[in-house]
Write a protein that holds these residues in place. Structure first.
Motif, short mmCIF file in Angstrom:
data_model
loop_
_atom_site.label_atom_id
_atom_site.label_comp_id
_atom_site.label_asym_id
_atom_site.label_seq_id
_atom_site.Cartn_x
_atom_site.Cartn_y
_atom_site.Cartn_z
N ILE A 81 8.77 74.87 -36.18
CA ILE A 81 7.83 74.64 -37.03
C ILE A 81 7.75 75.62 -38.06
CG2 ILE A 81 5.28 74.37 -37.29
CD1 ILE A 81 5.20 73.28 -34.52
N SER A 82 7.76 76.82 -37.60
CA SER A 82 7.41 78.08 -38.59
C SER A 82 8.94 77.79 -39.50
CB SER A 82 7.59 79.19 -38.02
OG SER A 82 7.59 80.61 -38.75
N ALA A 83 10.06 77.86 -39.15
CA ALA A 83 11.32 77.71 -39.91
C ALA A 83 11.28 76.54 -41.03
CB ALA A 83 12.49 77.51 -39.10
N ILE A 84 10.43 75.53 -40.65
CA ILE A 84 10.45 74.28 -41.67
C ILE A 84 9.33 74.71 -42.64
CG2 ILE A 84 9.43 72.13 -41.91
CD1 ILE A 84 10.82 71.34 -39.03
N PHE A 85 8.35 75.39 -42.21
CA PHE A 85 7.30 75.39 -42.90
C PHE A 85 7.43 76.69 -44.09
CE2 PHE A 85 5.44 72.09 -40.95
CZ PHE A 85 4.76 71.45 -41.88
N SER A 86 8.45 77.85 -43.41
CA SER A 86 8.67 78.85 -44.22
C SER A 86 9.98 79.00 -44.91
CB SER A 86 8.76 80.17 -43.39
OG SER A 86 9.87 80.13 -42.31
N GLY A 87 10.74 77.64 -45.11
CA GLY A 87 11.81 77.66 -45.96
C GLY A 87 12.90 78.47 -45.25
N TYR A 104 16.51 72.63 -44.55
CA TYR A 104 16.76 71.51 -45.26
C TYR A 104 15.61 70.45 -44.92
CZ TYR A 104 21.25 72.92 -46.32
OH TYR A 104 22.52 73.39 -46.83
N VAL A 105 14.98 70.42 -43.68
CA VAL A 105 13.86 69.29 -43.49
C VAL A 105 12.90 69.87 -44.24
CG1 VAL A 105 12.31 68.63 -41.63
CG2 VAL A 105 14.79 68.59 -41.16
N GLY A 106 12.48 71.11 -44.26
CA GLY A 106 11.32 71.74 -45.09
C GLY A 106 11.53 71.32 -46.53
N ASN A 107 12.44 71.30 -46.97
CA ASN A 107 12.78 71.00 -48.42
C ASN A 107 12.50 69.56 -48.93
OD1 ASN A 107 13.26 73.48 -49.29
ND2 ASN A 107 15.38 73.33 -48.82
N ILE A 108 12.61 68.50 -47.90
CA ILE A 108 12.28 67.37 -48.27
C ILE A 108 10.99 66.96 -48.51
CG2 ILE A 108 12.28 64.87 -47.18
CD1 ILE A 108 14.11 65.83 -45.17
#
Length: 217
Positions: A81-87, A104-108
Motif C-alpha cells: 500500500i505504501s509503495a503504491i501511494f508513495s511512488g 507502476y500500479v500507483g501511476n495508473i
C-alpha cells in the motif's frame, strides 16, 4: 467457517489479536474467564477505545482477510500500500521487483499519483521518520478505505504498535479505487512468483481493453 469464527472473535474480542504494546493500556487478564468478561467487557473495550457494536455486515471479504492476516503478511500488505501511494519511495519489506510493480500500479490512477495531501505528508516526514514512515502512510490509507464500516478501524488499529501515529489527513481517494488497490494487494501477497512488471502504457492498455469489454457486455 473457520474464517467467520475468527472474524466474530476479532470483532467481539479484539484484545485477543492486539499488539503487545496495547497491554500497557489495559490488563486483559480481567476478561479471561466468561464470568469476568461479562462484568468487565465494556470497561476493557472503552479503555481500548473500541466501540461496542454488533458485528459489522461486510460485503467485501478483503476487510475480513486483512483483519486476520498473520504479522508477516500484514506487513507485506502495508508495504505494498505504501509503495503504491508513495511512488515506490516507501516500500517497507518489499524487494525491488515488488516495489517496481507497486510504482507502476500507483501511476495508473491520478487519484493516487497526484494526491497532494498525502505526498506533502511524505515529503515533510520522510527524512525525520525514514523507512518506518511506510506504516503511517499505509494505515492512513486503510483508515480511509474502511471509514464506511463503523467500528472496523479501531479494531484494526489494535493490530499495530500503539505508538504508530496515524495523522488525520483528508485523503481524496475514491472508495472504488481503494477497493481495487486492496484487491490487487491481497492477491499479490499470496503470489509465489515475482510480479510481472509492465509499463504504464501496458497497464493502461489492459484497463482500456477491460473497460471496452465491460461496456460491450
Amino acid at each position: 467457517m473457520k474464517m467467520q469464527t475468527q472474524w466474530a472473535e476479532f470483532w467481539y474480542r479484539p484484545w485477543k489479536y492486539m499488539d503487545q504494546s496495547w497491554h500497557d493500556v489495559v490488563d486483559v487478564s480481567v476478561v479471561e474467564s466468561p464470568l469476568n468478561e461479562a462484568v468487565f467487557y465494556d470497561a476493557v473495550m472503552n479503555a481500548l477505545q473500541v466501540p461496542v457494536l454488533k458485528e459489522a455486515s461486510i460485503n467485501n471479504d478483503h476487510f475480513i482477510q486483512l483483519a486476520l492476516l498473520d504479522e508477516r503478511k500484514r506487513l507485506a500488505v502495508l508495504s505494498y500500500i505504501s509503495a503504491i501511494f508513495s511512488g515506490g519511495r516507501l516500500s517497507g519489506t518489499l524487494n525491488e521487483a515488488q516495489c517496481c510493480w507497486s510504482r507502476y500500479v500507483g501511476n495508473i490512477s491520478p487519484n493516487i499519483c497526484n494526491n497532494t495531501a498525502l505526498l506533502n505528508y511524505i515529503d515533510e516526514n520522510i527524512l525525520r521518520r525514514g523507512g518506518a514512515l511506510y506504516l503511517n502512510v499505509s494505515l492512513m490509507v486503510i483508515r480511509r478505505w474502511s471509514e464506511n464500516i463503523e467500528g472496523y478501524w479501531p479494531r484494526v488499529k489494535l493490530l499495530m504498535n500503539r505508538e504508530i501515529d496515524v495523522p488525520e489527513i483528508a485523503l481524496d481517494i475514491p472508495h472504488d479505487t481503494l477497493d481495487y488497490i486492496m484487491a490487487c494487494v491481497m492477491t499479490m501477497i499470496e503470489e509465489k512468483s515475482e510480479p510481472a512488471v509492465k509499463t504504464c502504457e501496458e497497464y493502461s492498455a489492459d484497463n482500456h481493453t477491460n473497460d471496452t469489454v465491460s461496456s460491450n457486455t
